[in-house]
Design a protein around this motif. Structure first.
Motif, PDB file in Angstrom:
ATOM      1  N   UNK B  66       0.965  -1.272   0.046  1.00 50.83           N
ATOM      2  CA  UNK B  66      -0.009  -0.042   0.149  1.00 50.83           C
ATOM      3  C   UNK B  66       0.850   1.290  -0.023  1.00 50.83           C
ATOM      4  N   UNK B  67       1.768   1.367   0.841  1.00 53.90           N
ATOM      5  CA  UNK B  67       2.702   2.394   0.924  1.00 53.90           C
ATOM      6  C   UNK B  67       3.473   2.614  -0.256  1.00 53.90           C
ATOM      7  N   UNK B  68       3.825   1.393  -0.639  1.00 53.52           N
ATOM      8  CA  UNK B  68       4.929   1.551  -1.837  1.00 53.52           C
ATOM      9  C   UNK B  68       4.018   2.095  -3.126  1.00 53.52           C
ATOM     10  N   UNK B  69       2.748   1.652  -3.295  1.00 56.24           N
ATOM     11  CA  UNK B  69       1.907   2.082  -4.181  1.00 56.24           C
ATOM     12  C   UNK B  69       1.797   3.547  -4.351  1.00 56.24           C
ATOM     13  N   UNK B  70       1.441   4.177  -3.060  1.00 61.08           N
ATOM     14  CA  UNK B  70       1.322   5.724  -2.748  1.00 61.08           C
ATOM     15  C   UNK B  70       2.682   6.523  -3.068  1.00 61.08           C
ATOM     16  N   UNK B  71       3.752   5.856  -2.460  1.00 66.34           N
ATOM     17  CA  UNK B  71       4.871   6.534  -2.854  1.00 66.34           C
ATOM     18  C   UNK B  71       5.452   6.309  -4.333  1.00 66.34           C
ATOM     19  N   UNK B  72       5.058   5.414  -4.874  1.00 71.68           N
ATOM     20  CA  UNK B  72       5.320   5.272  -6.235  1.00 71.68           C
ATOM     21  C   UNK B  72       4.651   6.527  -7.075  1.00 71.68           C
ATOM     22  N   UNK B  73       3.549   6.567  -6.841  1.00 67.88           N
ATOM     23  CA  UNK B  73       2.477   7.581  -7.435  1.00 67.88           C
ATOM     24  C   UNK B  73       3.450   9.015  -7.280  1.00 67.88           C
ATOM     25  N   UNK B  74       3.756   9.094  -6.221  1.00 70.14           N
ATOM     26  CA  UNK B  74       4.651  10.503  -5.740  1.00 70.14           C
ATOM     27  C   UNK B  74       5.800  10.707  -6.529  1.00 70.14           C
ATOM     28  N   UNK B  75       6.636   9.710  -6.728  1.00 66.33           N
ATOM     29  CA  UNK B  75       7.941   9.446  -7.030  1.00 66.33           C
ATOM     30  C   UNK B  75       7.843   9.464  -8.636  1.00 66.33           C
ATOM     31  N   UNK B 103       2.862  14.113   2.534  1.00 65.76           N
ATOM     32  CA  UNK B 103       4.046  14.972   1.520  1.00 65.76           C
ATOM     33  C   UNK B 103       5.245  15.137   2.153  1.00 65.76           C
ATOM     34  N   UNK B 104       4.979  15.528   3.410  1.00 71.62           N
ATOM     35  CA  UNK B 104       6.672  15.761   4.183  1.00 71.62           C
ATOM     36  C   UNK B 104       7.272  14.482   4.437  1.00 71.62           C
ATOM     37  N   UNK B 105       6.565  13.382   4.555  1.00 72.33           N
ATOM     38  CA  UNK B 105       7.236  12.035   4.589  1.00 72.33           C
ATOM     39  C   UNK B 105       7.717  11.799   3.353  1.00 72.33           C
ATOM     40  N   UNK B 106       6.998  11.791   2.238  1.00 74.34           N
ATOM     41  CA  UNK B 106       7.735  11.214   1.084  1.00 74.34           C
ATOM     42  C   UNK B 106       8.644  12.082   0.651  1.00 74.34           C
ATOM     43  N   UNK B 272      -1.116  14.803  -6.498  1.00 74.93           N
ATOM     44  CA  UNK B 272      -2.221  14.994  -7.295  1.00 74.93           C
ATOM     45  C   UNK B 272      -3.100  13.856  -7.737  1.00 74.93           C
ATOM     46  N   UNK B 273      -2.482  12.686  -7.916  1.00 71.61           N
ATOM     47  CA  UNK B 273      -3.276  11.511  -8.166  1.00 71.61           C
ATOM     48  C   UNK B 273      -3.385  10.732  -7.062  1.00 71.61           C
ATOM     49  N   UNK B 274      -3.326  11.373  -5.749  1.00 72.58           N
ATOM     50  CA  UNK B 274      -3.356  10.373  -4.662  1.00 72.58           C
ATOM     51  C   UNK B 274      -4.788  10.709  -3.948  1.00 72.58           C
ATOM     52  N   UNK B 281      -5.481   6.682   5.109  1.00 71.32           N
ATOM     53  CA  UNK B 281      -5.235   5.541   5.768  1.00 71.32           C
ATOM     54  C   UNK B 281      -3.683   5.121   5.851  1.00 71.32           C
ATOM     55  N   UNK B 282      -2.789   5.878   5.094  1.00 68.84           N
ATOM     56  CA  UNK B 282      -1.452   5.671   5.109  1.00 68.84           C
ATOM     57  C   UNK B 282      -1.038   6.169   6.470  1.00 68.84           C
ATOM     58  N   UNK B 283      -1.547   7.599   7.003  1.00 68.42           N
ATOM     59  CA  UNK B 283      -1.402   8.084   8.210  1.00 68.42           C
ATOM     60  C   UNK B 283      -1.414   7.201   9.340  1.00 68.42           C
ATOM     61  N   UNK B 284      -2.723   6.408   9.405  1.00 71.51           N
ATOM     62  CA  UNK B 284      -2.898   5.658  10.313  1.00 71.51           C
ATOM     63  C   UNK B 284      -2.233   4.306  10.421  1.00 71.51           C
ATOM     64  N   UNK B 285      -1.776   3.763   9.077  1.00 71.59           N
ATOM     65  CA  UNK B 285      -0.891   2.495   9.046  1.00 71.59           C
ATOM     66  C   UNK B 285       0.358   2.957   9.557  1.00 71.59           C
ATOM     67  N   UNK B 286       0.982   3.899   9.166  1.00 67.63           N
ATOM     68  CA  UNK B 286       2.353   4.394   9.575  1.00 67.63           C
ATOM     69  C   UNK B 286       2.459   4.982  10.926  1.00 67.63           C
ATOM     70  N   UNK B 287       1.384   5.474  11.519  1.00 68.26           N
ATOM     71  CA  UNK B 287       1.564   6.105  12.803  1.00 68.26           C
ATOM     72  C   UNK B 287       2.048   7.812  12.385  1.00 68.26           C
ATOM     73  N   UNK B 288       1.676   8.351  11.439  1.00 61.92           N
ATOM     74  CA  UNK B 288       2.054   9.644  10.790  1.00 61.92           C
ATOM     75  C   UNK B 288       1.222  10.450  11.718  1.00 61.92           C
TER      76      UNK B 288
END
Lengths: 348, 459
Positions: B66-75, B103-106, B272-274, B281-288
């Motif tokens: 899940x995280x890689x999918x989102x980070x992938x879109x960002x990257x 955003x800050x995390x990525x 933009x595409x997230x 969900x990512x914030x709660x998964x990763x404890x951000x």
């Protein structure tokens, strides 16, 4: 509406009888009629909607928009000498309890306004009434069927009347809803066309929308004060239409900012859409000769679906017929009428 | 048309079609059932899924995928649009909410990896890009805010300091400091400015414009080369609808691209595409940690649009994406790309992408004029019917502004304009003056051949 003896802001003589929905000005009845009619007259002039000597069919459903349109067009035609021959053209979709009542209204309009009336019915044209269609396909996509069939029905009626143009009562609210709907549904091609005041100029019969900038609320107000005869019930099959979402939103918008309706139309006109995405290539339907961008026009596709018991044919993403279906065209008995005639015999 | 016979065998009978449908849906259910029974992430098919993406049942991912999918879109957004290249210093706009937190995390993770590569490389050829964080404190516009804001700023400081190495400078800037160069009490001036507006939506939008000016100011004064916003799909979908509703259809495409270079410091939107749902969900998964700031929810038009989009989203989870995709088909402007695209650091794939999408710089100076308040490109011809524009509106000779700002921000009465203009922050006043000059010089061009004197006495 507490008015407490305020004077009309236009003539400053008569007592204000209403607040104008478009501008919130307090205005008397006579000035309201005048400004309402004058604005429409200006739209007609500035957009060159009509030419002297033209025969114009007014799409008449018996509802407030088409009744007011018929009334105002007759009036302006007389007052400003447009030189037009006006007709009423009505479509009978075969919806018991709704359409038969509204058709009675149109028949009364024929007498009240002195405009000749022509009625075309789905039953005659396609062999199906909306009642029968809904029985088969349910209430989710019925508006799609009706919309497609009606468009063709209007064109065929117009051809029978030998008119030069069709005028419909689409108002500002309708067009604003359509702009929003096209954004929500991802239809960029339609988005670029839906704000045009004249459409189908390169087709059989061009159509125009003189009420493009007229607010629905003002049309209602005009009809109410002038005591015009119209039929005011929602189509019984429409509650589930997706358009309902957009309509609710626009009603809420209008409450806080009335000009938002015109602003949506302005946005629609101003969207930067590459001209290459604008018009799909235009040909003719192989089955009936109507204009179509595909091999078969949408009405024929939908009709084929109905006749073969495939209610989803032509609905949604995987549209159109597969190659098997195309080879397998059986001429059903009930479809003896117009749509099975050979291409070329329909005088388009 | 109803077929009453249960043994009907005619080939057109709809019963046959119905049976086919039933059979198809049975097989589909079996396949789904097996996936659910096996309970596997749809991507790696090895770990247990813990969450769903926007595709619902069909996009159950394990945490890593899940995280890689989102980070992938960002990257991909960053690389494809050449948003961040080695010599850049990027300023991350941080509001405390989930999108800017992700955003800050990525951005941090990207910087961290770049740092690792740099440390490991022998020739140290590619320097690591710098990252700063900016938080615009709008508490002076909101009377309930003062205590909560102290805590919020504390939390933000700790978040940013924990994201080191590499360390990041944090700017906490009150929004009224956009007026700082002018001496008089800034809070007072901001209050006067906002009070001059009668329209609630106008106030909210003006604050958004002031926020952007603050970010630009911080970036420009501290040597940053990019401003990075965490605008996600959901926010952009709301912007598409609200811009449409405010009559800003012409300039809409300028605001929703990955890159926006009409500003002094180009602004980029990598998320933009997230969709917001996935970022949450990512914030709660990763404890951000998310920081609550006292800015209230929107009201007026913006609030209405926000609830409308929410209703649509509930009816269909991919509606926001469709809205953004539709708006994405509108033609962007020439400034919707990174300016110095000829740089050899930019991958050739990116340059091809820009050429294909007509985003290439054609070297000609733009003849675009911009609204003084919101900086949106102004449509040139205005020969439309008087019915489409709001009727008796005195034309604003003082300020070139879009019809939306003219209606909801600028005062209706021309006499009030003289008092209003000086309240605006300096960059807007400058833009107003330039806009006017733009008109005069284009007029001059048209009559140039007939002018006998060369004197610039009119301007």
């Amino acid at each position: 509406m507490k008015l407490g003896g305020r004077l009309c802001c236009v003539c400053n003589q008569r007592r204000a009888a209403l607040k104008r929905p478009k501008t919130l000005e307090q205005i008397c009845r006579e000035c309201f009629y005048a400004v309402f009619e004058e604005e429409i007259h200006q739209v007609i002039l500035e957009n060159k909607l009509f030419k002297p000597g033209e025969r114009i069919a007014i799409g008449a459903s018996g509802g407030k928009d088409s009744t007011v349109l018929a009334y105002v067009l007759s009036e302006l035609n007389r007052r400003h000498n447009y030189g037009l021959d006006l007709f009423l053209l009505s479509v009978d979709e075969g919806i018991t309890g709704y359409r038969d009542d509204s058709l009675e209204t149109v028949k009364r309009n024929e007498l009240q306004y002195g405009l000749p009336l022509k009625i075309v019915s789905y039953k005659d044209l396609y062999g199906w009434t909306m009642d029968e269609i809904v029985k088969m396909i349910g209430l989710k996509n019925n508006c799609t069927f009706c919309g497609v069939f009606r468009r063709q029905a209007l064109d065929r009626g117009a051809a029978l009347l030998k008119v030069d143009k069709v005028a419909t009562g689409h108002n500002a609210d309708d067009i604003a809803e359509t702009v929003l709907l096209n954004i929500l549904r991802g239809d960029i091609a339609r988005l670029s066309r839906c704000t045009s005041i004249i459409t189908g100029e390169d087709g059989p019969i061009p159509r125009c929308k003189p009420f493009k900038y007229t607010y629905e609320k003002e049309i209602v107000m005009y009809a109410y004060f002038k005591k015009l005869d119209y039929f005011s019930t929602e189509c019984i099959y429409s509650p589930n239409a997706y358009r309902g979402f957009a309509r609710e939103f626009i009603k809420d918008l209008e409450r806080i900012r009335p000009r938002a309706i015109l602003d949506i139309i302005k946005s629609g006109e101003d969207f930067r859409i590459a001209t290459s995405t604008k018009m799909p290539e235009q040909g003719t339907c192989e089955r009936c000769g109507y204009i179509s961008s595909q091999k078969w026009c949408k009405a024929c596709v939908l009709l084929e679906g109905l006749n073969r018991g495939l209610p989803k044919l032509g609905i949604g993403r995987n549209q159109g017929l597969n190659s098997d279906a195309k080879k397998d065209i059986k001429k059903d008995d009930r479809t003896k009428s117009i749509e099975s005639k050979q291409c070329g015999s329909l005088e388009f | 048309m109803a077929c009453n016979s249960s043994t009907c065998n005619s080939s057109g009978c709809y019963k046959e079609y119905e049976e086919e449908e039933q059979h198809k849906s049975k097989t589909r259910a079996e396949v789904k059932g097996s996936n659910i029974r096996q309970n596997l992430c749809v991507k790696c098919k090895s770990s247990e899924p813990v969450c769903c993406g926007i595709g619902g049942e069909d996009s159950r991912f394990c945490k890593d995928c899940f995280k890689n999918n989102l980070y992938g879109k960002f990257k991909q957004a960053v690389t494809y649009n050449a948003m961040i290249t080695p010599p850049d210093k990027v300023l991350v706009a941080f509001s405390g909410g989930p999108s800017s937190r992700v955003l800050l995390q990525f951005v941090h993770e990207m910087q961290y990896r770049a740092q690792k590569n740099y440390d490991a490389s022998k020739d140290k050829s590619l320097p690591v890009f710098g990252v700063g964080v900016a938080f615009i404190d709008e508490s002076s516009t909101n009377s309930f805010a003062s205590q909560q804001i102290e805590k919020a700023i504390e939390d933000i400081r700790s978040i940013v300091s924990n994201l080191a190495p590499p360390s990041k400078e944090l700017f906490v800037v009150p929004i009224e400091s956009i007026f700082s160069s002018d001496g008089i009490d800034c809070k007072e001036r901001l209050k006067k400015l906002l009070d001059a507006l009668g329209d609630v939506t106008g106030k909210e939008d003006l604050l958004i414009h002031l926020r952007m000016l603050s970010l630009q100011k911080i970036a420009s004064e501290n040597g940053y080369t990019r401003v990075v916003l965490g605008s996600c799909t959901s926010r952009i979908a709301c912007h598409v609808i609200s811009a449409t509703v405010k009559g800003q259809g012409y300039s809409l495409s300028a605001d929703i691209q990955f890159v926006d270079s009409r500003w002094e410091i180009p602004v980029v939107l990598p998320l933009r595409d997230c969709p917001a749902q996935e970022l949450n969900t990512l914030c709660s998964l990763d404890g951000l940690k998310i920081v609550e700031t006292p800015n209230g929810p929107f009201s007026g038009i913006n609030g209405l649009v926000s609830s409308f989009v929410k209703v649509l989203q509930e009816e269909n989870l991919s509606r926001e994406c469709t809205i953004v995709r539709t708006a994405g088909k509108l033609t962007p402007f020439h400034f919707n790309r990174i300016p110095e695209i000829q740089d050899s650091n930019v991958p050739s794939a990116t340059r091809r992408h820009h050429r294909r999408h007509g985003l290439k710089s054609n070297g000609s100076l733009s003849s675009e004029s911009f609204c003084a308040i919101c900086n949106s490109p102004l449509k040139k011809s205005n020969s439309s019917s008087s019915l489409t524009n709001e009727s008796p509106q005195p034309s604003n000779r003082f300020v070139a502004a879009c019809s939306s700002c003219q209606f909801q921000i600028l005062p209706k009465d021309p006499s009030l304009m003289e008092q209003f203009l000086p309240l605006l922050p300096h960059p807007m006043i400058t833009r107003a003056k330039h806009g006017d000059r733009g008109n005069v010089s284009s007029l001059r061009e048209q009559i140039q051949d007939f002018l006998l004197s060369d004197g610039d006495d009119e301007i």
